[in-house]
Design an enzyme around this catalytic site. Structure first.
Site, short mmCIF file in Angstrom:
data_model
loop_
_atom_site.label_atom_id
_atom_site.label_comp_id
_atom_site.label_asym_id
_atom_site.label_seq_id
_atom_site.Cartn_x
_atom_site.Cartn_y
_atom_site.Cartn_z
N THR A 1 0.63 -1.14 0.07
CA THR A 1 0.06 0.15 0.05
C THR A 1 1.06 1.28 -0.02
O THR A 1 0.51 2.34 -0.36
CB THR A 1 -0.90 -0.05 1.18
OG1 THR A 1 -1.83 -1.17 1.07
CG2 THR A 1 -1.75 1.16 1.37
N TYR B 1 -8.48 0.43 -2.40
CA TYR B 1 -7.35 1.12 -3.36
C TYR B 1 -6.66 -0.26 -4.04
O TYR B 1 -6.80 -1.40 -3.81
CB TYR B 1 -6.50 1.80 -2.79
CG TYR B 1 -5.88 1.12 -1.45
CD1 TYR B 1 -6.47 1.57 -0.11
CD2 TYR B 1 -4.84 0.51 -1.65
CE1 TYR B 1 -6.07 0.69 0.93
CE2 TYR B 1 -4.12 -0.44 -0.39
CZ TYR B 1 -4.59 -0.35 0.54
OH TYR B 1 -4.35 -0.93 1.66
N THR C 1 1.62 -4.17 4.39
CA THR C 1 1.43 -4.52 5.78
C THR C 1 1.00 -5.81 6.23
O THR C 1 1.33 -6.18 7.18
CB THR C 1 0.78 -3.26 6.53
OG1 THR C 1 -0.65 -3.44 5.87
CG2 THR C 1 1.41 -2.15 6.29
N ASP C 2 0.22 -6.57 5.11
CA ASP C 2 -0.42 -7.82 5.45
C ASP C 2 0.48 -8.79 5.96
O ASP C 2 0.14 -9.64 6.72
CB ASP C 2 -1.29 -7.98 4.30
CG ASP C 2 -2.61 -7.19 4.31
OD1 ASP C 2 -2.57 -6.34 5.10
OD2 ASP C 2 -2.97 -7.22 3.18
N LYS D 1 0.13 -7.35 12.99
CA LYS D 1 -0.77 -6.56 12.77
C LYS D 1 -2.01 -6.76 13.67
O LYS D 1 -2.34 -8.02 13.82
CB LYS D 1 -1.06 -6.88 11.27
CG LYS D 1 -1.99 -5.48 10.61
CD LYS D 1 -2.13 -5.77 9.11
CE LYS D 1 -2.47 -4.64 8.63
NZ LYS D 1 -2.59 -4.43 7.15
N GLU E 1 -1.10 -28.53 27.51
CA GLU E 1 -2.51 -29.03 26.91
C GLU E 1 -2.19 -30.20 26.13
O GLU E 1 -3.30 -30.60 25.50
CB GLU E 1 -3.07 -27.92 25.98
CG GLU E 1 -3.49 -26.78 26.75
CD GLU E 1 -5.20 -26.91 27.24
OE1 GLU E 1 -5.70 -28.12 26.95
OE2 GLU E 1 -5.41 -26.29 28.00
N1 LIG Z 1 -1.60 -1.76 3.96
C1 LIG Z 1 -1.05 -2.77 3.04
O1 LIG Z 1 0.06 -2.73 2.78
C2 LIG Z 1 -2.05 -3.79 2.64
C3 LIG Z 1 -1.97 -4.49 1.40
N2 LIG Z 1 -2.86 -5.46 1.08
C4 LIG Z 1 -0.47 -5.17 1.29
O2 LIG Z 1 -0.01 -5.98 2.22
O3 LIG Z 1 0.27 -5.07 0.35
#
Ligand SMILES: NC(=O)C[C@H](N)C(=O)O
Length: 332
Positions: free
Chosen positions: A15, A29, A95-96, A168, A289
């Site tokens: 992103t 987006y 970020t994923d 995250k 467990e």
């Molecule tokens: N905020 C992001 O970067 C999310 C995006 N789907 C990615 O991981 O490329």
């Protein structure tokens, strides 16, 4: 004035390089559109904290990150860090899966020089896009003396997080990256790195893993526990030839009776079973467990399932002995 540090930016997409239809598009987006040169141009302030160079390694949304991408990226990071005229590396990333790439690199990068992974929660076209300030902080951090020897770092939202423990925690907001309970390492304050703690687990130049000659990683997948848990997913993984399965169990990695029975059979057939937890906080305790000595499973300690998968893959490049693998889960 001191000479500015040389920081190499390796761009992978996400992103931070995304574009939306309008300035108020903050979700929905398209990720991975803008090239590294434009990312650098958009933040002229970078020139004040480092001599930056950019390289586009690939251009993907990070949900498409694969083991092969990791091997390519890690090899490139190791090459770049060997150069005497590079002081640190910044990786722009979605970020994923940023936390997974960070932990993978934390285990296979062979250098004490800073490696900082950065992303953004809003696309570059949004008002109050977070990419530019995050990139500025990441470059400053990668060029700092403070970040040397700290392992791979993740920086967004003015924070410095350690690769092992960061995750995250919110699907959408800017303050999503946390190391729940174990804590972040520090803050970026006006481009200055302030560390308050460091990770005690071994990383980078202190690990036993070497990916320099690898083209693939051992096949390991994650099955997710819940009420009514059945064996469909683990049976499919075994049938497909997986050599390891991470089970994201309930609570302290607890397993339903059918799942435990089948995983025990699969272990006897040679598949490595790592018991992790879907909870996201706290250790999965050996013998807690499940009788792990009897079933010959390993536990993930405090690693989340997605990070346990990474360590189990790397462990299986070195050994097939579960005692050894368990030692690695207590070491890294
Ligand atoms: N905020 C992001 O970067 C999310 C995006 N789907 C990615 O991981 O490329």
């Amino acid at each position: 004035a001191d000479k500015l540090p040389n920081v190499m930016i390796l761009a992978t997409g996400g992103t931070i390089a995304g574009t939306g239809a309008t300035s108020t598009t903050t979700v929905g987006y398209t990720a991975a559109k803008i090239g590294v040169e434009r990312l650098i141009e958009a933040v002229p302030e970078l020139q004040k904290v480092a001599q930056v160079k950019g390289e586009q390694v690939f251009q993907i949304a990070s949900e498409n990150m694969s083991n092969e991408h990791w091997l390519k990226l890690a090899k490139r990071v190791n090459e770049v860090l060997k150069k005497s005229d590079v002081d640190g590396v910044v990786i722009t990333h979605g970020t994923d899966t940023i936390e997974e790439t960070a932990y993978f690199l934390n285990l296979v990068v062979k250098s004490k020089k800073p490696v900082v992974i950065v992303g953004a929660m809003r696309p570059a076209t949004a008002i109050s896009a977070d990419g530019p300030i995050n990139l500025y902080n990441a470059v400053a951090l990668a060029g700092s003396k403070e970040a040397v020897g700290q392992g791979v770092l993740v920086s967004l939202n003015d924070e410095i997080q350690g690769a092992r423990d960061v995750t995250k925690t919110n699907t959408m907001t800017g303050n999503t990256f946390r190391a729940p309970e174990l804590g972040s390492l520090g803050y970026m304050v006006s481009g200055q790195a302030k560390f308050y703690r460091s990770s005690t687990r071994k990383h980078t130049s202190e690990t036993e893993f070497d990916i320099s000659k690898l083209e693939t990683l051992p096949a390991v997948d994650i099955a997710y526990g819940s009420a009514n848990a059945n064996t469909l997913a683990i049976d499919a993984f075994a049938a497909a030839g997986d050599v390891g399965i991470v089970y994201a169990g309930t609570g302290d990695g607890s397993l339903s009776t059918p799942v435990r029975t089948r995983l025990t059979e699969l272990r006897q057939k040679g598949i490595h079973i790592n018991r992790s937890s879907r909870v996201g906080n706290g250790p999965t305790v050996r013998g807690g467990e499940n009788d792990d000595d009897k079933t010959d499973f390993t536990v993930s300690d405090t690693l989340t399932p997605q990070k346990a998968r990474i360590l189990l893959m790397l462990a299986l490049t070195k050994t097939k002995d579960s005692k050894e693998i368990q030692r690695m889960f207590y070491t890294y």
